[in-house]
Design a protein around this motif. Sequence first.
Motif, PDB file in Angstrom:
ATOM      1  N   ARG C  84       0.900  -1.237   0.052  1.00  0.00           N
ATOM      2  CA  ARG C  84       0.143  -0.169   0.035  1.00  0.00           C
ATOM      3  C   ARG C  84       0.856   1.314   0.102  1.00  0.00           C
ATOM      4  N   PRO C  85       1.612   1.548  -1.165  1.00  0.00           N
ATOM      5  CA  PRO C  85       2.439   2.565  -1.267  1.00  0.00           C
ATOM      6  C   PRO C  85       1.617   4.040  -1.187  1.00  0.00           C
ATOM      7  N   ILE C  86       2.539   4.858  -0.449  1.00  0.00           N
ATOM      8  CA  ILE C  86       2.192   6.307  -0.676  1.00  0.00           C
ATOM      9  C   ILE C  86       3.150   6.980  -1.158  1.00  0.00           C
ATOM     10  N   LEU C  87       3.008   7.590  -2.422  1.00  0.00           N
ATOM     11  CA  LEU C  87       3.989   8.058  -3.379  1.00  0.00           C
ATOM     12  C   LEU C  87       3.877   9.625  -3.216  1.00  0.00           C
ATOM     13  N   GLU C  88       5.180  10.179  -2.856  1.00  0.00           N
ATOM     14  CA  GLU C  88       4.938  11.925  -2.698  1.00  0.00           C
ATOM     15  C   GLU C  88       5.699  12.428  -3.923  1.00  0.00           C
ATOM     16  N   PHE C  89       5.092  13.329  -4.677  1.00  0.00           N
ATOM     17  CA  PHE C  89       5.705  14.010  -5.750  1.00  0.00           C
ATOM     18  C   PHE C  89       6.039  15.358  -5.005  1.00  0.00           C
ATOM     19  N   GLN C  90       7.397  15.774  -5.504  1.00  0.00           N
ATOM     20  CA  GLN C  90       7.861  17.067  -4.985  1.00  0.00           C
ATOM     21  C   GLN C  90       7.085  18.108  -5.351  1.00  0.00           C
ATOM     22  N   VAL C 122      -1.764   5.542  -2.831  1.00  0.00           N
ATOM     23  CA  VAL C 122      -2.259   6.917  -2.399  1.00  0.00           C
ATOM     24  C   VAL C 122      -0.931   7.733  -3.339  1.00  0.00           C
ATOM     25  N   MET C 123      -1.459   9.012  -3.734  1.00  0.00           N
ATOM     26  CA  MET C 123      -0.215   9.824  -4.249  1.00  0.00           C
ATOM     27  C   MET C 123      -0.540  11.308  -3.968  1.00  0.00           C
ATOM     28  N   ARG C 124       0.564  11.960  -3.178  1.00  0.00           N
ATOM     29  CA  ARG C 124       0.436  13.153  -2.533  1.00  0.00           C
ATOM     30  C   ARG C 124       1.107  14.324  -3.535  1.00  0.00           C
ATOM     31  N   PHE C 125       0.261  15.246  -3.561  1.00  0.00           N
ATOM     32  CA  PHE C 125       0.980  16.505  -4.591  1.00  0.00           C
ATOM     33  C   PHE C 125       0.911  17.757  -3.786  1.00  0.00           C
ATOM     34  N   PRO C 126       2.126  18.110  -3.495  1.00  0.00           N
ATOM     35  CA  PRO C 126       2.440  19.773  -3.058  1.00  0.00           C
ATOM     36  C   PRO C 126       1.763  20.563  -4.134  1.00  0.00           C
ATOM     37  N   ALA C 127       0.993  21.306  -3.927  1.00  0.00           N
ATOM     38  CA  ALA C 127       0.301  22.137  -5.150  1.00  0.00           C
ATOM     39  C   ALA C 127       0.202  23.638  -4.783  1.00  0.00           C
ATOM     40  N   GLY C 128      -0.149  24.426  -5.679  1.00  0.00           N
ATOM     41  CA  GLY C 128      -0.750  25.729  -5.712  1.00  0.00           C
ATOM     42  C   GLY C 128       0.677  26.759  -5.758  1.00  0.00           C
ATOM     43  N   SER C 129       0.153  28.076  -5.749  1.00  0.00           N
ATOM     44  CA  SER C 129       1.016  29.123  -5.918  1.00  0.00           C
ATOM     45  C   SER C 129       1.126  29.822  -4.548  1.00  0.00           C
ATOM     46  N   GLY C 130       2.092  30.987  -4.571  1.00  0.00           N
ATOM     47  CA  GLY C 130       2.245  31.825  -3.377  1.00  0.00           C
ATOM     48  C   GLY C 130       3.728  31.500  -3.133  1.00  0.00           C
ATOM     49  N   PRO C 175      -7.207   3.818  -6.224  1.00  0.00           N
ATOM     50  CA  PRO C 175      -6.074   5.129  -6.034  1.00  0.00           C
ATOM     51  C   PRO C 175      -6.722   6.500  -5.652  1.00  0.00           C
ATOM     52  N   VAL C 176      -6.065   6.988  -4.766  1.00  0.00           N
ATOM     53  CA  VAL C 176      -6.475   8.453  -4.220  1.00  0.00           C
ATOM     54  C   VAL C 176      -5.408   9.364  -4.462  1.00  0.00           C
ATOM     55  N   MET C 177      -5.714  10.341  -4.976  1.00  0.00           N
ATOM     56  CA  MET C 177      -4.780  11.570  -5.287  1.00  0.00           C
ATOM     57  C   MET C 177      -5.083  12.554  -4.227  1.00  0.00           C
ATOM     58  N   ILE C 178      -4.125  12.891  -3.589  1.00  0.00           N
ATOM     59  CA  ILE C 178      -4.239  14.299  -2.583  1.00  0.00           C
ATOM     60  C   ILE C 178      -3.619  15.282  -2.971  1.00  0.00           C
TER      61      ILE C 178
END
Lengths: 425, 336, 336
Positions: C84-90, C122-130, C175-178
């Motif tokens: 049950r992998p949790i993949l972090e994208f930078q 599960v994939m985690r995506f740090p997102a957004g501007s600022g 698959p859950v994209m966060i």
Amino acid sequence: MPKVDMDMAEGTIAKWHVSEGEKVARGDPLFDIETDKAAMEVEAPGEGTLHHVLAGEGDTVAIGSAVAFLYSEGEEVGDPPAGAKPAMGSEEPTGRRGETRSDTQPVQEEPAAPPDEKRKIEAGPRATPLARRLAREADLRLSDIPGTGPRGRIQGEDVREAVRATDMRASPDPEPKGRAGAQTGPPLVLIHGFLSDAQSWGPLEKAFGSGRPIHKLELPGHGRATRKPPADFSALVSHMRRGLDELNLEAMHLVGHSLGGAVALALADTRPRRVASLTLIAPAGLGPQIDGAALDGMLRATRAESLAPWLKRLVADPDRISWNYVQAVLAGRSDEDLRDAQRRMAETLFADGTQCFDLQAALGRVEMPTRIIWGRRDGIIPWSHALSAPGRVSLNLFDDLGHMPQIEAPEAVADLLAASVGLAP
Amino acid sequence: MPDTAQANVPFAIATYDPDRLRAALRKMYLIRKFEEGAEDSYTRGLIHGTMHLSIGQEASAVASCMALTDDDKITSTHRGHGHCVAKGADVARMFAEFFGKEEGYCRGRGGSMHIADVEKGNLGANGIVGGGLPIAVGAALSAKRLGTGAVTVCFFGDGANNEGAFHEALNMAAIWKLPVVFVCENNKYGMSTSTERSTAVANIADRAAAYAMPGVTVDGNDFSEVAEAVETAVARARRGEGPSLIENVTYRWRGHSKSDRNRYRTKDEIAGWVKKDPIARMGAMLVTHGIMAEEDIAAMETDVDDEIAEAIEFARSGTDPDPAEVTRDVHTDRAA
Amino acid sequence: MNAAAGVRTREMSYAEAIRDAMDIALTEDERVVLMGEDIGVYGGAFQVTGDLVERHGPDRVIDTPISELGGAGVAVGAAMTGLRPILEFQFSDFATLAMEQIVNQAAKVRYMLGGAVSVPVVMRFPAGSGTGAAAQHSQSLEAWLGHVPGLKVVQPTTPEDAKGMLLAALDDPDPVMIFEHKLLYKLKGQVPEGRYTTPLDKAVVRRAGDAVTVVASGIMVHKALEAAGQLAEDGIEAEVIDLRSVRPIDRETILESVRKTGRLLCVYEAVKTLGIGAEISAMVAESDAFDFLDAPIVRLGGAECPIPYNPDLEKAAVPQIADILDAARALATGRR
């Protein structure tokens, strides 16, 4: 059929000035219409030749419906476009070719090119989905309902208002009285000024009569209201809005004087759908200047002798301030908590002799009929603040009145108020 | 492992018992006749879409799976019917999938290009060139983390070796020493583009050096050669020594897909490769070493023909999916 | 919701809450592994994984090479085979490199295989501007992934939800994209201790009101709440809905609010056109709530340009509190 009156839903053709096939220039009288209020001449919107007169004299037509078509020179005259017929009328054509035509109408086998876009527009009323649903449920025609939203859009509240009006018409008027003889419209809500109270509206109420129910709101720290002073103007408005909301009025005519005028404007800005008209008498909030010395003097006065000179500044004719009046005002200021609250309000609202709040932007936003009444001899707030009002705000400036037009000339103010409210004088 | 060189006996003959060898030949026939049956059904208009036939590549598929058990995994390609049969699938359910039936391996949702048989360890064909490469590495990561001992054989074509996924997958498998064997079926063309025109190195297996893993190029139409290379790689993987890259040089007799007009190669070239038919060579080897007689092989063919005919009949009479269930299995039904 | 139920809570930042969830999962379930670039001793690009590698070891907190496509594929393959992998994208922007595996594989495998396998990744995506990181490190791509059936896409906005939704995502078989807004990582809040889950398909009313419905997502929820506070001073009570889930969208919570207020404002940071605002607007327009609308629907979204570098331009490219204030006020007071 043009809409020539605020609450006009339909008009009756009283007279045609031009007959079928005749040429007109832009601005020529085309026909007269009668509404339940007035008769009016409608001018030709452009040059052309009149054809397809769909509504004859005596016919009643919904606003936005075509009554006839103007053809420009050289344009082929064909059939009236499909659906181009009055929405109602004493003699309603079926729209099928030839069936209801008079022999003056052209008969042509080939369908003509459609008239240009301008003439084709069937101005169906703009209305929100909510308004459409409410109208459907109440079995009301949207074309009968005036829209108060942007570009005349009919909003939910407009239909609710129409439903209320219908309900009222349906029930017999219990006690006709007052100016127009009926208390049928929205009530008046009056908000007094700084250092005043609800009783100050007495003369105006008397002059206005009983044409509408009247509610009077008192500012905190004044009259019988709470003695807790608001922290700032925003808190004052919040407090007053709660008071207003408690009245549970779907619609009202809002009137405010001086600081009460500023409050009324702020309330109208946030409750625009409920405020049918707004009348501001010598309102605060439209500029920084205010006579700080007069405010300070009145706040500090403990004796009639020190109060009287400041009270006389309120009006154009100092003789109007009688000794008895000064003593009555002084008696009304005997409550220490009241004086304390008012001092604190002055410290925040009028610090350093300056109006510390600015409602010019709100005045720019409000779209309901708005009127400003002011005396040019106002010694407390310069009447020239009124000049910042946008063009659609009515200004009524009196040469010989001071800061208290509603007390100095109650009849004149009552007449203006009646006009705002829509009552015949 | 037996010393085949000394005995001068092919690796396969020395390694596998006769039953397994006969079963392997039967699977090769099953693949060939399955695909011929599928092609025929397609031509008759019984099945729609397209398909990518691997006729001529049967040795690569079957020999590469000889070292695997049902616990081991494979990832497959768009040209994956052979892999599916080699890993133990039932051709009746494969045909049912081609016919779009509920009885198919993917219940009619996947078709030819996504055929899978998860119970036998086939994680699925893939419509994306190189799509299965990282997935195979993931399956190997699972095996290593969970200690299952399973090995994953990752089939891919020569085309995929120029995808970025190839580089990323082989690199990760190598740095983490994962139990995965990359089996490249080099059939000379990625659609119409030859490996000479698409690939900088002479042999795709040369690329193994970039990932510090063993790389070997074998005759993909020689069952024994393929089996030997894959057995060696699988054993290495099971010992925890990491991945290998094997290149099976082979040839597809048919076009890339049903829409291929074959304008990029000559009839002579195709005829030359037909002479190197892997099934005929496997049959000859079994006859030479006395494992089967010619008549046995003829009987086997007839038997396979019957199985294919029955499978097609099974598929044709299968259940059509209910259009109301078009969104079924998008998500896992947690109540089930 | 849990915070109110007498459960012990602790103040944590959003990043700490995510780490707490991952710590719980790693401790409770051997199948859980973290994968990503520099998530080990470095602690993650945004210090979300922090010291987890020290507590759970490099075999379970796995630094991957800079291989987004490969990493995603490995996670998919591992999820298909027991982990049950949790993949972090930078950065969420790098999802573009991995789209093949996310869109073609993770989202579709279960469906293509007729339900034979699930992909609990599960994939985690740090997102957004600022953050001044400009066009390739500031995007909000949640609607891209929200367009793909088979994926679940969420945007937690509080530390409590960040933890609860991550644990729910791990419990989920699909698959859950966060999407985590980078500016939220330092946001503090009370977080229940221990394991709990927050639904992945429910929006939540963050502030009740009757004058206008503001549906906001991601960091815009906080901006909308700020605007609603200012509106309240003028007696305008805006209802602020935290969308939380982009796929599936919680239809009923939104429709119920619109039936009450008759006015809808959608606020999201991603580019306005073809975004979640369009979806929500259409959903309302297609529903019975249409008949309750008393004004046109208004969308506030990102400008039609990449995120610029200059700080003033960067602010101008996404909705700000003043924009929300103006739009909500105009709607609530019947001027739109």
